[in-house]
Design an enzyme around this catalytic site. Structure first.
Site, PDB file in Angstrom:
ATOM      1  N   VAL A  98       0.824  -1.206   0.000  1.00  0.00           N
ATOM      2  CA  VAL A  98       0.000   0.000   0.000  1.00  0.00           C
ATOM      3  C   VAL A  98       0.862   1.262   0.000  1.00  0.00           C
ATOM      4  CG1 VAL A  98      -1.977  -1.117   1.126  1.00  0.00           C
ATOM      5  CG2 VAL A  98      -0.183  -0.113   2.550  1.00  0.00           C
ATOM      6  N   HIS A 114      -4.554  -4.432  -2.100  1.00  0.00           N
ATOM      7  CA  HIS A 114      -4.922  -4.101  -0.723  1.00  0.00           C
ATOM      8  C   HIS A 114      -5.092  -2.604  -0.502  1.00  0.00           C
ATOM      9  CE1 HIS A 114      -3.216  -8.240   0.740  1.00  0.00           C
ATOM     10  NE2 HIS A 114      -4.376  -8.348   0.144  1.00  0.00           N
TER      11      HIS A 114
HETATM   12  N1  APR Z   1      13.745  -9.196  -0.759  1.00  0.00           N
HETATM   13  C1  APR Z   1      12.810 -10.138  -1.046  1.00  0.00           C
HETATM   14  N2  APR Z   1      12.009 -10.681  -0.110  1.00  0.00           N
HETATM   15  C2  APR Z   1      12.169 -10.285   1.166  1.00  0.00           C
HETATM   16  C3  APR Z   1      13.130  -9.309   1.546  1.00  0.00           C
HETATM   17  C4  APR Z   1      13.942  -8.756   0.510  1.00  0.00           C
HETATM   18  N3  APR Z   1      14.879  -7.826   0.770  1.00  0.00           N
HETATM   19  N4  APR Z   1      13.038  -9.118   2.873  1.00  0.00           N
HETATM   20  C5  APR Z   1      12.064  -9.929   3.319  1.00  0.00           C
HETATM   21  N5  APR Z   1      11.532 -10.642   2.298  1.00  0.00           N
HETATM   22  C6  APR Z   1      10.431 -11.612   2.305  1.00  0.00           C
HETATM   23  C7  APR Z   1      10.284 -12.434   3.563  1.00  0.00           C
HETATM   24  O1  APR Z   1      11.119 -13.602   3.499  1.00  0.00           O
HETATM   25  C8  APR Z   1       8.796 -12.790   3.520  1.00  0.00           C
HETATM   26  O2  APR Z   1       8.574 -13.980   2.792  1.00  0.00           O
HETATM   27  O3  APR Z   1       9.239 -10.861   2.206  1.00  0.00           O
HETATM   28  C9  APR Z   1       8.168 -11.610   2.763  1.00  0.00           C
HETATM   29  C10 APR Z   1       7.307 -10.680   3.582  1.00  0.00           C
HETATM   30  O4  APR Z   1       6.176 -11.390   4.017  1.00  0.00           O
HETATM   31  P1  APR Z   1       5.003 -10.689   4.867  1.00  0.00           P
HETATM   32  O5  APR Z   1       5.593  -9.880   5.972  1.00  0.00           O
HETATM   33  O6  APR Z   1       4.035 -11.748   5.231  1.00  0.00           O
HETATM   34  O7  APR Z   1       4.366  -9.652   3.813  1.00  0.00           O
HETATM   35  P2  APR Z   1       3.294  -9.926   2.669  1.00  0.00           P
HETATM   36  O8  APR Z   1       3.499 -11.253   2.055  1.00  0.00           O
HETATM   37  O9  APR Z   1       3.316  -8.729   1.795  1.00  0.00           O
HETATM   38  O10 APR Z   1       1.949  -9.936   3.495  1.00  0.00           O
HETATM   39  C11 APR Z   1       0.743 -10.054   2.796  1.00  0.00           C
HETATM   40  O11 APR Z   1      -0.521  -9.576   4.737  1.00  0.00           O
HETATM   41  O12 APR Z   1      -0.583  -8.367   6.666  1.00  0.00           O
HETATM   42  C12 APR Z   1      -1.128  -8.469   5.409  1.00  0.00           C
HETATM   43  O13 APR Z   1      -2.180  -6.844   4.103  1.00  0.00           O
HETATM   44  C13 APR Z   1      -0.915  -7.233   4.582  1.00  0.00           C
HETATM   45  O14 APR Z   1      -0.425  -7.080   2.221  1.00  0.00           O
HETATM   46  C14 APR Z   1      -0.055  -7.710   3.436  1.00  0.00           C
HETATM   47  C15 APR Z   1      -0.333  -9.203   3.401  1.00  0.00           C
END
Ligand code: APR
Length: 246
Positions: A98, A114
């Protein structure tokens, strides 16, 4: 690099992103150590019930996120994705984020599943508008039209995704030959289901994530690196492959 070869043969591509793509811009991801959901309880700040109970508490969380996102700059991963769009005019970015960083990096076709931190909707009359003022003059902000409380136009837990955007994303996924899945844990549905849709419709899935996600089983190629390292290298390699062919 197999990922570059897959991309070079593709006519249509989708990039599906999550919080990890913005991690190198200094924005916290949600899950895991130091994640936003470690410091904040989801049910207190990211549900419609939380907003009904305590709109100011919810707004303080989003005001903090707006402040951080405003200060953040697009990183090499966002820029590489924008560059990929120049190589693939049909490219669609489907994001769960977002923060608006894809657009600031220059991506033109971004589907925000989202919602956006930079849009605000009246919880009473539904009027929605763009607002990127940081800080906002008043918390919670009030609707000019009806005086009701305004809320961030983001999708909270328990809420449906914006239907037209989801449908457009779904269509892009059914048509894609390749899908890059970048920086998402792949545990939040229905967004994560789009990767299954793409795979079922024949797209080769390329995952870029230092840790395998819940969607890793769908991936033809896994690049276990940070997005800010992996994506510029991938775009560079793709340019070489395309140059060699021209
Ligand atoms: N490069 C690539 N991936 C990365 C990096 C990086 N530098 N740093 C972290 N990650 C990965 C982590 O290993 C993890 O798998 O990014 C991912 C982040 O996961 P989440 O925190 O679960 O985020 P996301 O998948 O976007 O969450 C989905 O959940 O809370 C809700 O609405 C919110 O849109 C969000 C949704």
């Amino acid at each position: 690099m197999k990922a570059a070869l897959l991309l070079s043969r593709a006519a249509r591509a989708v990039v599906f992103t999550g919080a990890g793509v913005s991690a190198e811009s200094g924005l916290a991801t949600f899950r895991g150590a130091g994640g936003l959901w470690e410091g904040h309880r989801v049910e207190e700040v990211a549900t419609p019930e939380a907003f009904a109970r305590d709109p100011l508490l919810v707004w303080r969380f989003y005001a903090m996120r707006r402040e951080q996102a405003k200060k953040a700059e697009p990183n090499p991963a966002h820029k590489a994705i924008a560059q990929l769009e120049r190589l693939f005019p049909s490219l669609v970015v489907v994001t769960q984020n977002v923060d608006g960083l894809h657009q600031r990096a220059g991506s033109q076709r971004v589907l925000e599943l989202h919602g956006s931190l930079w849009r605000i909707r009246c919880a009473s009359c539904g009027r929605e508008l763009g607002d990127d003022r940081v800080p906002l003059p008043e918390l919670p902000p009030r609707c000019d039209a009806c005086g009701g409380w305004q809320r961030p136009a983001v999708v909270w837990f328990g809420e449906p995704l914006p239907e037209a955007i989801f449908r457009e994303a779904e269509r892009a996924c059914t048509e894609a030959d390749v899908m890059l899945v970048v920086g998402t844990s792949g545990v939040v549905w229905p967004a994560a289901g789009l990767v299954e849709v793409a795979a079922a419709c024949g797209a080769a899935i390329i995952e870029v994530n230092p840790e395998p996600s819940a969607l890793a089983y769908l991936a033809a190629v896994q690049i276990p690196k940070k997005a800010g390292e992996a994506l510029p290298a991938l775009v560079e390699r793709l340019e070489e492959v395309q140059g060699a062919r021209a």
